[in-house]
Design a protein around this motif. Structure first.
Motif, PDB file in Angstrom:
ATOM      1  N   LEU A  70       0.864  -1.368   0.083  1.00 45.15           N
ATOM      2  CA  LEU A  70      -0.477   0.341  -0.021  1.00 45.15           C
ATOM      3  C   LEU A  70       0.679   1.556   0.333  1.00 45.15           C
ATOM      4  CD1 LEU A  70      -2.159  -1.346   2.595  1.00 45.15           C
ATOM      5  CD2 LEU A  70      -2.684  -1.056   0.359  1.00 45.15           C
ATOM      6  N   ILE A  71       2.055   1.106   0.179  1.00 46.18           N
ATOM      7  CA  ILE A  71       3.292   2.027  -0.307  1.00 46.18           C
ATOM      8  C   ILE A  71       3.322   2.322  -1.759  1.00 46.18           C
ATOM      9  CG2 ILE A  71       4.997   2.842   0.942  1.00 46.18           C
ATOM     10  CD1 ILE A  71       4.622   1.661   3.028  1.00 46.18           C
ATOM     11  N   VAL A  72       3.463   3.777  -1.298  1.00 44.11           N
ATOM     12  CA  VAL A  72       4.063   4.631  -2.989  1.00 44.11           C
ATOM     13  C   VAL A  72       4.552   5.179  -2.991  1.00 44.11           C
ATOM     14  CG1 VAL A  72       1.553   3.813  -3.971  1.00 44.11           C
ATOM     15  CG2 VAL A  72       1.794   6.452  -2.967  1.00 44.11           C
ATOM     16  N   ASP A  73       5.140   5.647  -4.173  1.00 45.34           N
ATOM     17  CA  ASP A  73       6.491   6.698  -4.323  1.00 45.34           C
ATOM     18  C   ASP A  73       5.692   8.016  -4.162  1.00 45.34           C
ATOM     19  OD1 ASP A  73       8.801   7.653  -5.289  1.00 45.34           O
ATOM     20  OD2 ASP A  73      10.029   6.552  -5.991  1.00 45.34           O
ATOM     21  N   MET A  74       5.658   9.208  -3.022  1.00 43.09           N
ATOM     22  CA  MET A  74       5.551  10.105  -3.841  1.00 43.09           C
ATOM     23  C   MET A  74       6.156  11.108  -3.692  1.00 43.09           C
ATOM     24  SD  MET A  74       2.526  10.594  -2.538  1.00 43.09           S
ATOM     25  CE  MET A  74       1.917  11.475  -1.989  1.00 43.09           C
ATOM     26  N   ARG A  75       7.502  10.845  -4.327  1.00 47.40           N
ATOM     27  CA  ARG A  75       8.788  11.911  -5.157  1.00 47.40           C
ATOM     28  C   ARG A  75       7.937  12.632  -6.435  1.00 47.40           C
ATOM     29  NH1 ARG A  75      13.794   8.822  -5.553  1.00 47.40           N
ATOM     30  NH2 ARG A  75      12.024   6.668  -6.315  1.00 47.40           N
ATOM     31  N   HIS A  76       7.092  12.359  -6.894  1.00 42.22           N
ATOM     32  CA  HIS A  76       6.604  13.132  -8.306  1.00 42.22           C
ATOM     33  C   HIS A  76       6.246  14.181  -7.936  1.00 42.22           C
ATOM     34  CE1 HIS A  76       3.850  14.063 -11.450  1.00 42.22           C
ATOM     35  NE2 HIS A  76       5.090  14.595 -11.655  1.00 42.22           N
ATOM     36  N   PHE A  77       4.767  13.625  -6.284  1.00 44.92           N
ATOM     37  CA  PHE A  77       4.096  14.066  -6.345  1.00 44.92           C
ATOM     38  C   PHE A  77       4.704  15.916  -5.325  1.00 44.92           C
ATOM     39  CE2 PHE A  77       1.960  15.734  -2.030  1.00 44.92           C
ATOM     40  CZ  PHE A  77       0.429  15.933  -2.199  1.00 44.92           C
ATOM     41  N   TRP A  78       5.614  15.544  -4.511  1.00 43.13           N
ATOM     42  CA  TRP A  78       6.503  16.834  -4.226  1.00 43.13           C
ATOM     43  C   TRP A  78       6.726  17.050  -4.622  1.00 43.13           C
ATOM     44  CZ3 TRP A  78       4.256  17.388   0.460  1.00 43.13           C
ATOM     45  CH2 TRP A  78       4.306  16.312   1.232  1.00 43.13           C
ATOM     46  N   GLU A  79       8.067  16.778  -6.088  1.00 46.55           N
ATOM     47  CA  GLU A  79       8.490  17.669  -7.362  1.00 46.55           C
ATOM     48  C   GLU A  79       7.320  18.540  -7.632  1.00 46.55           C
ATOM     49  OE1 GLU A  79      11.464  17.820  -7.865  1.00 46.55           O
ATOM     50  OE2 GLU A  79      11.755  16.103  -6.332  1.00 46.55           O
ATOM     51  N   GLN A  80       5.822  17.933  -8.450  1.00 42.39           N
ATOM     52  CA  GLN A  80       5.331  19.023  -8.616  1.00 42.39           C
ATOM     53  C   GLN A  80       4.755  20.485  -7.631  1.00 42.39           C
ATOM     54  OE1 GLN A  80       5.790  18.223 -11.324  1.00 42.39           O
ATOM     55  NE2 GLN A  80       3.146  17.533 -12.447  1.00 42.39           N
ATOM     56  N   MET A  81       5.149  19.678  -6.376  1.00 38.28           N
ATOM     57  CA  MET A  81       4.668  20.822  -5.509  1.00 38.28           C
ATOM     58  C   MET A  81       5.700  21.442  -5.498  1.00 38.28           C
ATOM     59  SD  MET A  81       1.727  21.657  -3.222  1.00 38.28           S
ATOM     60  CE  MET A  81       1.107  19.932  -2.765  1.00 38.28           C
ATOM     61  N   LYS A  82       7.088  21.364  -5.489  1.00 35.94           N
ATOM     62  CA  LYS A  82       8.077  22.499  -5.711  1.00 35.94           C
ATOM     63  C   LYS A  82       7.384  23.505  -6.511  1.00 35.94           C
ATOM     64  CE  LYS A  82      11.727  19.016  -4.601  1.00 35.94           C
ATOM     65  NZ  LYS A  82      12.656  18.798  -4.397  1.00 35.94           N
ATOM     66  N   ARG A  83       7.287  23.026  -8.010  1.00 33.78           N
ATOM     67  CA  ARG A  83       7.005  24.171  -8.843  1.00 33.78           C
ATOM     68  C   ARG A  83       6.191  25.499  -8.723  1.00 33.78           C
ATOM     69  NH1 ARG A  83       5.301  19.785 -13.713  1.00 33.78           N
ATOM     70  NH2 ARG A  83       5.351  21.614 -14.587  1.00 33.78           N
ATOM     71  N   ILE A  84       5.265  24.916  -7.600  1.00 38.48           N
ATOM     72  CA  ILE A  84       4.508  25.695  -7.752  1.00 38.48           C
ATOM     73  C   ILE A  84       5.337  27.259  -6.338  1.00 38.48           C
ATOM     74  CG2 ILE A  84       1.855  24.957  -8.723  1.00 38.48           C
ATOM     75  CD1 ILE A  84       2.653  26.220  -4.814  1.00 38.48           C
ATOM     76  N   LEU A  85       6.465  27.160  -5.984  1.00 34.23           N
ATOM     77  CA  LEU A  85       6.614  27.780  -5.346  1.00 34.23           C
ATOM     78  C   LEU A  85       6.176  27.627  -3.983  1.00 34.23           C
ATOM     79  CD1 LEU A  85       7.901  30.526  -7.252  1.00 34.23           C
ATOM     80  CD2 LEU A  85       9.278  28.800  -6.846  1.00 34.23           C
ATOM     81  N   PRO A  86       6.216  26.503  -3.231  1.00 38.43           N
ATOM     82  CA  PRO A  86       5.390  26.352  -1.799  1.00 38.43           C
ATOM     83  C   PRO A  86       6.029  27.365  -1.068  1.00 38.43           C
ATOM     84  CG  PRO A  86       6.202  24.381  -2.335  1.00 38.43           C
ATOM     85  CD  PRO A  86       6.982  25.593  -2.953  1.00 38.43           C
ATOM     86  N   TYR A  87       6.350  27.885  -0.783  1.00 40.96           N
ATOM     87  CA  TYR A  87       6.472  29.259   0.790  1.00 40.96           C
ATOM     88  C   TYR A  87       6.227  30.897   0.191  1.00 40.96           C
ATOM     89  CZ  TYR A  87      10.209  28.779  -2.540  1.00 40.96           C
ATOM     90  OH  TYR A  87      11.347  28.929  -4.118  1.00 40.96           O
ATOM     91  N   PHE A  88       6.135  31.301   1.426  1.00 45.04           N
ATOM     92  CA  PHE A  88       6.130  32.890   1.473  1.00 45.04           C
ATOM     93  C   PHE A  88       7.480  33.371   0.862  1.00 45.04           C
ATOM     94  CE2 PHE A  88       3.332  32.888   5.114  1.00 45.04           C
ATOM     95  CZ  PHE A  88       1.831  34.021   4.232  1.00 45.04           C
ATOM     96  N   ILE A  89       6.331  34.031  -0.214  1.00 40.64           N
ATOM     97  CA  ILE A  89       7.412  35.440  -0.877  1.00 40.64           C
ATOM     98  C   ILE A  89       7.193  36.806  -0.317  1.00 40.64           C
ATOM     99  CG2 ILE A  89       9.179  35.688  -3.134  1.00 40.64           C
ATOM    100  CD1 ILE A  89       8.056  33.247  -4.558  1.00 40.64           C
ATOM    101  N   THR A  90       8.386  37.161  -0.117  1.00 39.49           N
ATOM    102  CA  THR A  90       8.303  38.849   0.294  1.00 39.49           C
ATOM    103  C   THR A  90       9.163  39.512  -0.598  1.00 39.49           C
ATOM    104  OG1 THR A  90       9.227  38.629   2.640  1.00 39.49           O
ATOM    105  CG2 THR A  90       6.937  38.506   2.460  1.00 39.49           C
ATOM    106  N   LYS A  91       8.905  40.423  -0.830  1.00 38.61           N
ATOM    107  CA  LYS A  91      10.254  41.355  -1.488  1.00 38.61           C
ATOM    108  C   LYS A  91       9.867  42.857  -0.728  1.00 38.61           C
ATOM    109  CE  LYS A  91       9.081  39.427  -5.563  1.00 38.61           C
ATOM    110  NZ  LYS A  91       7.989  39.498  -6.657  1.00 38.61           N
ATOM    111  N   SER A  92       8.977  43.489   0.139  1.00 38.88           N
ATOM    112  CA  SER A  92       9.108  44.454   0.086  1.00 38.88           C
ATOM    113  C   SER A  92       9.497  44.502   1.440  1.00 38.88           C
ATOM    114  CB  SER A  92       7.497  45.058   0.997  1.00 38.88           C
ATOM    115  OG  SER A  92       6.695  44.159   1.571  1.00 38.88           O
ATOM    116  N   LYS A  93      10.476  45.612   2.282  1.00 35.65           N
ATOM    117  CA  LYS A  93      11.335  46.107   3.445  1.00 35.65           C
ATOM    118  C   LYS A  93      10.425  45.174   4.158  1.00 35.65           C
ATOM    119  CE  LYS A  93      13.388  49.910   5.792  1.00 35.65           C
ATOM    120  NZ  LYS A  93      12.861  49.481   7.216  1.00 35.65           N
ATOM    121  N   ASP A  94      10.836  44.483   5.672  1.00 42.33           N
ATOM    122  CA  ASP A  94      10.175  43.648   6.150  1.00 42.33           C
ATOM    123  C   ASP A  94       9.424  44.747   7.467  1.00 42.33           C
ATOM    124  OD1 ASP A  94      10.655  41.308   5.691  1.00 42.33           O
ATOM    125  OD2 ASP A  94      12.904  41.316   7.095  1.00 42.33           O
ATOM    126  N   PRO A  95       8.303  44.617   7.890  1.00 46.30           N
ATOM    127  CA  PRO A  95       7.505  45.540   9.075  1.00 46.30           C
ATOM    128  C   PRO A  95       8.195  45.496  10.069  1.00 46.30           C
ATOM    129  CG  PRO A  95       6.104  43.929   8.552  1.00 46.30           C
ATOM    130  CD  PRO A  95       7.144  43.410   7.672  1.00 46.30           C
TER     131      PRO A  95
END
Ligand code: F3S
Length: 242
Positions: free
Chosen positions: A98-123
């Motif tokens: 019942l165990i599948v290889d999830m590496r492809h799932f995580w690779e797809q997730m990484k493609r959309i940049l799954p983390y906060f991106i901030t560019k302005s000066k920190d408040p």
């Protein structure tokens, strides 16, 4: 007494896949995961299952149970009838049973940049937002990344380049967040032939989410954001030349 049919396959042995059958003593509140663990502990220790929290939080035990993707720890055996079939999530290669290889799932997730991106000066303090702003993407934060939605999507089965519903939900989680400033990059990434335009609104992803998230809503919101951005760019172009 319900009969549990469990998919068994070990690619390393070269043997054909099979289904093992076990009758399980019915018991109030018994989940499919508990039934599987009972079999593993008492009958056949070689059965391979992935699980961790047993509380529908980690997403590890997502499997296909009687033709629907679900969390084994969240699914009561008594709700499923006399014969219950448990199989690995479709669309991923099988590591064992019942165990599948999830590496492809995580690779797809990484493609959309799954983390906060901030560019302005920190408040000075925290980056604040109103309850209304939070509500905009609230549903997308419920995702536990179990992979049930992406595994159920026929487009994913036919083309592994398709980014898939789970990653789209995550993309909207950040694009919809008023504190995030990475929308331009993220929208570029979902604006491709393997991105949101490839979704055929088959809705299997909606039916399979154990957290009641509707990935098609996220896909629609990303599409609208792309159309809005395209109009804004056009309008700016016209203004420059007039
Ligand atoms: Fe697939 Fe869901 Fe779209 S099942 S095609 S991502 S509506």
């Amino acid at each position: 007494m319900p009969l549990l049919r469990i998919f068994r396959y070990d690619p390393e042995t070269g043997e054909e896949p099979r289904y093992d059958e076990h009758f399980v003593e019915p018991e109030k509140g018994l989940t499919v995961l508990e039934a599987l663990l009972r079999i593993k502990n008492d009958v056949d220790g070689s059965l391979a299952i992935r699980y961790s929290c047993k509380s529908a939080i980690c997403g590890s035990c997502a499997t296909t149970i009687s033709d629907q993707n679900r969390l084994a720890c969240q699914t009561q055996l008594s709700t499923l009838g006399k014969v219950v079939t448990v199989e690995p999530l479709a669309g991923y290669s099988i590591v064992k049973d019942l165990i599948v290889d999830m590496r492809h799932f995580w690779e797809q997730m990484k493609r959309i940049l799954p983390y906060f991106i901030t560019k302005s000066k920190d408040p000075e303090g925290e980056r604040l937002q109103t309850p209304k702003e939070r509500k905009r993407y609230d549903e997308a934060t419920w995702c536990i990344m179990c992979g049930a939605c992406s595994s159920s999507c026929p487009v994913m089965w036919t083309d592994e380049r398709y980014i898939g519903p789970a990653a789209f939900v995550k993309a909207w989680r950040f694009v919809g967040d008023s504190r995030d400033e990475g929308a331009p990059e993220r929208l570029d990434r979902v604006n491709s032939e393997f991105g949101v335009w490839r979704c055929h609104t088959i809705f299997r992803c909606v039916d399979s989410c154990p957290k009641d998230i509707n990935p098609t809503v996220a896909i629609e919101k990303l599409r609208k954001a792309l159309v809005r951005r395209s109009f804004q760019r056009k309008a700016a172009q016209v203004a420059r030349h007039s």
